[in-house]
Design an enzyme around this catalytic site. Structure first.
Site, mmCIF file in Angstrom:
data_model
loop_
_atom_site.group_PDB
_atom_site.id
_atom_site.type_symbol
_atom_site.label_atom_id
_atom_site.label_comp_id
_atom_site.label_asym_id
_atom_site.label_seq_id
_atom_site.Cartn_x
_atom_site.Cartn_y
_atom_site.Cartn_z
ATOM 1 C CB SER A 64 -0.911 0.027 1.229
ATOM 2 O OG SER A 64 -1.760 -1.088 1.254
HETATM 3 N N1 SAH Z 1 -1.047 -4.733 4.176
HETATM 4 C C1 SAH Z 1 -0.396 -5.050 2.908
HETATM 5 C C2 SAH Z 1 -1.288 -4.682 1.731
HETATM 6 C C3 SAH Z 1 -1.286 -5.764 0.711
HETATM 7 S S1 SAH Z 1 -2.525 -5.626 -0.543
HETATM 8 C C4 SAH Z 1 0.956 -4.384 2.821
HETATM 9 O O1 SAH Z 1 1.250 -3.516 3.642
HETATM 10 O O2 SAH Z 1 1.743 -4.753 1.943
HETATM 11 C C5 SAH Z 1 -3.863 -6.535 0.153
HETATM 12 C C6 SAH Z 1 -3.593 -7.960 0.552
HETATM 13 O O3 SAH Z 1 -4.847 -8.530 0.971
HETATM 14 C C7 SAH Z 1 -3.086 -8.870 -0.567
HETATM 15 O O4 SAH Z 1 -1.893 -9.474 -0.145
HETATM 16 C C8 SAH Z 1 -4.200 -9.895 -0.758
HETATM 17 O O5 SAH Z 1 -3.745 -11.186 -1.119
HETATM 18 C C9 SAH Z 1 -4.856 -9.891 0.612
HETATM 19 N N2 SAH Z 1 -6.238 -10.380 0.641
HETATM 20 C C10 SAH Z 1 -7.218 -10.207 -0.274
HETATM 21 N N3 SAH Z 1 -8.359 -10.807 0.129
HETATM 22 C C11 SAH Z 1 -8.093 -11.379 1.344
HETATM 23 C C12 SAH Z 1 -8.852 -12.153 2.276
HETATM 24 N N4 SAH Z 1 -10.135 -12.482 2.062
HETATM 25 N N5 SAH Z 1 -8.257 -12.571 3.413
HETATM 26 C C13 SAH Z 1 -6.947 -12.260 3.669
HETATM 27 N N6 SAH Z 1 -6.176 -11.543 2.831
HETATM 28 C C14 SAH Z 1 -6.737 -11.103 1.680
#
Ligand code: SAH
Length: 213
Positions: A64
């Site tokens: 993000s």
């Molecule tokens: N907090 C992360 C943001 C990653 S983007 C960072 O700082 O890098 C969002 C993430 O949510 C992705 O890795 C994706 O695989 C995950 N995601 C999407 N749907 C999800 C779900 N139902 N349960 C858990 N993770 C999920």
């Protein structure tokens, strides 16, 4: 795993950018000033690590934008020792921010590749989450509930009921809600069945998908 003076200088510039964009929480700014974001990214993007932008990570996901991380974390109002649930571990950057704030962090990731990679990587930097889970964040984490705060880092088409029910009274859920564009939404649990809802403008996230992969 190299963190140089140059990186530290770039990080301080990033902190100033976030201050100019309206982030005021000193602890959040300090956390971002401490965390070597470049180490959370794939090598192709290293030069860009301290720009205030989202970048691709493995499994078609993104790390993000720092402003978004700071904005969501500020809304969460984390106190030392709070139990915080994160949905979407991804690169682990947001997890590291929560660890820096002294939270007991529980984090769920649905992509096995990212789950494995980040589970190995975070302890190498000294960030020890209470629990990293490979699973579906729509369900929350019933065995460790209730939480002082829950932060969702993917765009949710709707607000999953389990997340609201796994909050302590007084606890906060910060969740971007919407399909293509999301509205940053915060729920504060006021009582067993009472929630106060506030909205904070539009953001763009990768989608919160059901089931693990
Ligand atoms: N907090 C992360 C943001 C990653 S983007 C960072 O700082 O890098 C969002 C993430 O949510 C992705 O890795 C994706 O695989 C995950 N995601 C999407 N749907 C999800 C779900 N139902 N349960 C858990 N993770 C999920």
């Amino acid at each position: 795993m190299n963190d140089t003076f140059k990186h530290k200088g770039l990080r301080q510039k990033l902190v100033n950018v976030l201050i100019n964009k309206g982030i005021v929480d000193k602890n959040v700014l300090k956390a971002i000033g401490n965390i070597p974001r470049h180490l959370f990214m794939d090598s192709g993007f290293l030069d860009h690590a301290y720009q205030d932008k989202a970048f691709p990570i493995a499994a078609d996901q993104t790390i993000s934008q720092p402003y978004t991380v700071a904005f969501q974390t500020e809304l969460l109002q984390v106190n030392k020792g709070d139990k915080i649930l994160e949905i979407g571990t991804g690169s682990g950057y947001q997890t590291a921010v929560l660890c820096e704030l002294g939270a007991k962090v529980f984090s769920i990731e649905r992509q096995q590749e990212l789950f494995k990679k980040t589970s190995k990587f975070l302890p190498k930097l000294g960030y020890r989450a209470k629990k990293l889970v490979f699973g579906d964040g729509y369900k929350g984490l019933i065995e460790d509930a209730p939480f002082d705060g829950i932060i969702v880092t993917a765009g949710a088409p709707f607000v999953p009921k389990p997340l609201l029910s796994q909050l302590k009274v007084g606890g906060r859920l910060v969740i971007p809600v919407g399909d293509d564009i999301q509205v940053m939404t915060m729920f504060i649990r006021k009582g067993q069945k009472e929630f106060e809802q506030q909205e904070f403008g539009e953001f763009r996230f990768v989608p919160l998908l059901e089931d693990k992969n």
